[in-house]
Design an enzyme around this catalytic site. Structure first.
Site: not given
Ligand code: CA2
Length: 147
Positions: A24, A101
């Site tokens: 991310y 995303h």
């Molecule tokens: O890639 C993306 O932006 C997603 O929308 C992120 C989501 C995931 O479930 C989608 O499949 C793709 C997950 C967000 C999790 O947020 C985090 C924040 C901090 C550290 C790790 C993850």
């Protein structure tokens, strides 16, 4: 006064920068807010930038956008893969919807390949990290101009 672009982020994105930077990126959501603000301002637009861990709150903001926004950029996070209710709200919003995303869900686990939100989106920007938000804001401003 022209209407703002609503930039909405779903669950867990408040923790950006703290975990899984290899997927991310290192930027925080506050960094992304600043980038979106600058990109919108270059197109003569303002943004309303919000994040929630709650499905109903996201739906309330999408309903608010019906009257208050010229376009919606949404990173639904995990809800994109599960929420028919967010899809239903987006179908009723009546302004362009850009899904974004940070990662590219199509290149990840099989369960991420389906996103309900895409069914209501004019377009999707995925896989460019924080730049996905900037590109989505630019696209939203362009679509709002045409409307
Ligand atoms: O890639 C993306 O932006 C997603 O929308 C992120 C989501 C995931 O479930 C989608 O499949 C793709 C997950 C967000 C999790 O947020 C985090 C924040 C901090 C550290 C790790 C993850």
């Amino acid at each position: 006064m022209s209407k703002p672009i609503y930039v909405l982020s779903g669950p867990n994105l408040n923790l950006l920068g703290a975990r899984e930077p290899e997927i991310y990126g290192h930027q925080t959501l506050e960094d992304i807010r600043r980038l979106c603000e600058a990109r919108a301002s270059a197109s003569g637009r303002e943004i309303v930038f919000r994040q929630s861990n709650h499905e109903g709150e996201l739906i309330d903001w999408i309903q608010e956008a019906r009257l208050q926004a010229c376009a919606v950029v949404i990173n639904p996070a995990g809800y994109g893969h599960t929420s028919v209710a967010i899809l239903d709200a987006l179908k009723m919003v009546g302004v362009p919807v850009i899904e974004c995303h940070l990662s590219n869900p199509a290149a990840r686990e099989a369960f991420r390949r389906q996103t309900y939100v895409s069914l209501a989106a004019t377009g999707v920007v995925s896989g460019f990290g924080a730049a996905s938000y900037e590109l989505a804001v630019e696209a939203a401003a362009g679509l709002a101009r045409q409307a």
